[in-house]
Design an enzyme around this catalytic site. Sequence first.
Site, mmCIF file in Angstrom:
data_model
loop_
_atom_site.group_PDB
_atom_site.id
_atom_site.type_symbol
_atom_site.label_atom_id
_atom_site.label_comp_id
_atom_site.label_asym_id
_atom_site.label_seq_id
_atom_site.Cartn_x
_atom_site.Cartn_y
_atom_site.Cartn_z
ATOM 1 N N GLY A 47 0.824 -1.200 0.000
ATOM 2 C CA GLY A 47 0.000 0.000 0.000
ATOM 3 C C GLY A 47 0.852 1.242 0.000
ATOM 4 O O GLY A 47 1.984 1.233 0.474
ATOM 5 N N SER A 48 0.330 2.305 -0.577
ATOM 6 C CA SER A 48 1.057 3.567 -0.583
ATOM 7 C C SER A 48 0.079 4.719 -0.585
ATOM 8 O O SER A 48 -1.065 4.587 -1.026
ATOM 9 C CB SER A 48 1.986 3.656 -1.801
ATOM 10 O OG SER A 48 1.234 3.588 -3.002
ATOM 11 N N GLY A 52 3.528 8.159 2.323
ATOM 12 C CA GLY A 52 3.938 6.974 3.057
ATOM 13 C C GLY A 52 3.616 5.707 2.313
ATOM 14 O O GLY A 52 2.958 5.725 1.270
ATOM 15 N N GLU A 53 4.088 4.594 2.849
ATOM 16 C CA GLU A 53 3.790 3.292 2.267
ATOM 17 C C GLU A 53 3.922 2.214 3.332
ATOM 18 O O GLU A 53 4.516 2.431 4.386
ATOM 19 C CB GLU A 53 4.703 2.996 1.077
ATOM 20 C CG GLU A 53 6.169 2.895 1.415
ATOM 21 C CD GLU A 53 7.029 2.644 0.187
ATOM 22 O OE1 GLU A 53 6.481 2.562 -0.922
ATOM 23 O OE2 GLU A 53 8.257 2.519 0.343
ATOM 24 N N ASP A 173 -11.032 6.806 15.351
ATOM 25 C CA ASP A 173 -11.165 6.536 13.915
ATOM 26 C C ASP A 173 -11.551 5.078 13.707
ATOM 27 O O ASP A 173 -10.941 4.356 12.920
ATOM 28 C CB ASP A 173 -9.870 6.871 13.183
ATOM 29 C CG ASP A 173 -10.066 6.999 11.671
ATOM 30 O OD1 ASP A 173 -11.233 7.121 11.237
ATOM 31 O OD2 ASP A 173 -9.068 6.973 10.934
#
Length: 419
Positions: A47-48, A52-53, A173
Amino acid sequence: MEPILIPSQHNRLVIPSEPNEEEFNYIADGYKGKLNIDSYDIISTIGSGSYGEVCIVREKSTKQVYAMKKIYYTEVSDTELVKKRALRERDAMVICNNKNNKRAPKLYCSFIDDNEGVFYYVMEFIAGGDFNSYCYKRLVDGKKFTEEEIKFYIAELVLCLEAFHSYGLLHRDVKPENLMINKDGHLVLGDFGSSKLANNSGGGGGNFGNTLTVPMSTSYSTSPSSSISSSLLGGSGGFTPSHWNGMAGSAGSSFGSSSLGRSFDNTPPNFNSFLRNPHSSYTSYIGTPQYMAVEVVQGVNYSKLCDFWSLGAILFELVTGQALFVESPDTTEQKIRENIGNWRGLLNTAVQKNQPMSKQAESLIRECIAPERKRPDASTIKKHPFFEGINWEEMANFNVEPPFKPTLSSDDDISYFTN
């Protein structure tokens, strides 16, 4: 409430003003890896986001597989604000480590590379993907959840929140994307970038007790008219896979979507408006709009009970397949807030529209989507008739068989993040 101290913080509470290498670096007891990127082989990026990733890595000396989250803090306009948020997330994870919380991903180490401008977290790899993608796949396959299955997952969420709140923390969240499925099929609560340490654990009605009051100085929205696709939206409402919204599987969600800069419509959010005033207590505007409690939207004092509003919204979606406060893929964030502000009429209409549902499920939804003073905490929710037949002790000890268990071929299997 006793002050919660962490190993790297001998004389202070969590959330310092300006984290540096000395105070950001952390290593869990017994972890044999080193605090540098050269100690890890990157297996895959799952994921990115805009800054960020998340990668799956193998530690070279032990050959163990971990999830590594990277935050490029020089890629945003307010570097110090990102540093504070990163340390807040790290501290919440360390608190969970210290409490041996099995319902949160274990943090093995964190370190900072000031030369490259990167924060690193090395965490437990939760291989089953995120709950949102699992829900979407079930709907696509025509496999509607039974009430017994819903009861299991909501009970696990109650236990996740109960543990988190018992440490004096609010999550702020709570959403399906931030719930992960571990290798045994149990839910794990992730992404603590929006978490908050409460002042104390006293107070009645499930509240933490004292809450600070500060002026509202931020808006969650990227812009009042920005279009937002609900993370649980498909057509006029329902589950959507996380990786359709700019991230692969749960990489951008359960391992920390907020801190990677992921937005719902693939547009990088305004970072300053998203994170401004992160330490002002309970009036800061943090959370995913369609799951935000009404008191958060209105900018008044709030407590851990805001997380149970989110639980109620998730329960509604599991029962109906519809997002409670999102009408269509074109619903703006401002409209979502208006809907939440008008929750009484909207909830009545939505419940009537989505009959039949059991009286017990409807009752629990109405108790959670309610004014904060009337909203139950974990101990009260566990007594609700919806959970009739649930053995909470067995659930707490992971002795109840989940409805789904991931099929994994190896320790670095990422199939639940790519399919």
